[in-house]
Scaffold this motif. Structure first.
Motif, mmCIF file in Angstrom:
data_model
loop_
_atom_site.group_PDB
_atom_site.id
_atom_site.type_symbol
_atom_site.label_atom_id
_atom_site.label_comp_id
_atom_site.label_asym_id
_atom_site.label_seq_id
_atom_site.Cartn_x
_atom_site.Cartn_y
_atom_site.Cartn_z
ATOM 1 N N ARG A 1 0.858 -1.182 0.000
ATOM 2 C CA ARG A 1 0.000 0.000 0.000
ATOM 3 C C ARG A 1 0.895 1.233 0.000
ATOM 4 N NH1 ARG A 1 -4.084 -2.515 4.497
ATOM 5 N NH2 ARG A 1 -5.592 -3.358 3.012
ATOM 6 N N VAL A 2 0.902 1.953 -1.110
ATOM 7 C CA VAL A 2 1.655 3.206 -1.217
ATOM 8 C C VAL A 2 0.714 4.293 -0.715
ATOM 9 C CG1 VAL A 2 2.807 4.809 -2.769
ATOM 10 C CG2 VAL A 2 3.004 2.333 -3.153
ATOM 11 N N ILE B 1 1.078 -7.881 4.190
ATOM 12 C CA ILE B 1 0.831 -6.497 3.768
ATOM 13 C C ILE B 1 1.969 -5.607 4.242
ATOM 14 C CG2 ILE B 1 -0.711 -4.506 3.981
ATOM 15 C CD1 ILE B 1 -3.022 -6.530 4.215
ATOM 16 N N ARG B 2 2.448 -4.785 3.310
ATOM 17 C CA ARG B 2 3.484 -3.805 3.617
ATOM 18 C C ARG B 2 3.014 -2.427 3.196
ATOM 19 N NH1 ARG B 2 9.287 -6.772 2.362
ATOM 20 N NH2 ARG B 2 8.821 -8.625 3.613
ATOM 21 N N TRP B 3 3.615 -1.419 3.812
ATOM 22 C CA TRP B 3 3.251 -0.023 3.599
ATOM 23 C C TRP B 3 4.454 0.728 3.066
ATOM 24 C CZ3 TRP B 3 -1.779 1.320 4.874
ATOM 25 C CH2 TRP B 3 -2.493 0.366 5.613
ATOM 26 N N LEU B 4 4.193 1.676 2.161
ATOM 27 C CA LEU B 4 5.272 2.474 1.610
ATOM 28 C C LEU B 4 4.808 3.930 1.492
ATOM 29 C CD1 LEU B 4 8.124 2.660 0.521
ATOM 30 C CD2 LEU B 4 7.268 1.894 -1.695
ATOM 31 N N ALA C 1 9.344 -1.565 1.129
ATOM 32 C CA ALA C 1 8.120 -1.322 1.886
ATOM 33 C C ALA C 1 8.273 -1.827 3.324
ATOM 34 C CB ALA C 1 6.930 -1.988 1.195
ATOM 35 N N ILE C 2 7.481 -1.262 4.192
ATOM 36 C CA ILE C 2 7.567 -1.521 5.627
ATOM 37 C C ILE C 2 6.526 -2.563 6.016
ATOM 38 C CG2 ILE C 2 7.366 -0.452 7.916
ATOM 39 C CD1 ILE C 2 7.933 2.273 6.381
#
Length: 174
Positions: A73-74, A100-103, A166-167
């Protein structure tokens, strides 16, 4: 251009063998079956997560067969209320087996150019893309299927690049 419905796109999960990857680029989604739970959450009340059950069951079926389901998810920071809500609900996706990773956009490598005018997409087994199309109000119109090997390979390379920076959800504190 021919579009398939979200229901038809979800049927693709029965056909993939190894990996399904979703790139999310929007800071808000206007999905009709989320309207009521989202408004409930905005009003400070707990959201009944049962509306997520069809999705979490689908993910669980895939991951129990040994496949991976993952997404990046950017997001724009500060994050929108919708993204705050998604972040709060993500543990349910992960419990079903989705990774799921976040950017945050400000951390994107400067060399990144998003294909398809910045539309979201699913990539299945590095062979098939389902590119999301939305109307001007953000409602889902459907997905365009793309099998062109060069386009698919470019998206697979972008996926790998984004995934590596991504985090993970557990570490992302918006």
């Amino acid at each position: 251009m021919e579009l398939i419905s979200s229901t038809e796109r979800n049927l693709l999960f029965a056909r993939f063998r190894r990996d399904a990857f979703h790139l999310e680029l929007r800071d808000d989604y206007s999905v009709p079956d989320e309207d009521t739970p989202f408004r409930t959450w905005l009003n400070g009340r707990d959201t009944d997560p049962s509306y997520l059950t069809p999705w979490t069951q689908l993910v669980r079926q895939c991951t129990e067969r040994g496949m991976t389901v993952r997404r990046v998810r950017v997001v724009t920071e500060p994050i929108t209320p919708y993204i705050q809500w998604e972040h709060a609900l993500t543990p349910q996706n992960e419990e079903a087996g989705e990774d799921i990773r976040w950017l945050p956009r400000h951390l994107l490598p400067q060399t990144i150019t998003f294909p398809f005018d910045g539309r979201d997409w699913w990539l299945y087994d590095d062979q098939l893309l389902a590119v999301g199309h939305f109307d001007t109000d953000g409602r889902v119109l459907g997905s365009q299927l793309i099998r062109d090997p060069a386009t698919v390979a470019a998206c697979a390379a972008l996926r790998d690049q984004l995934w590596s920076v991504a985090i993970p959800h557990a570490d992302y504190k918006p």
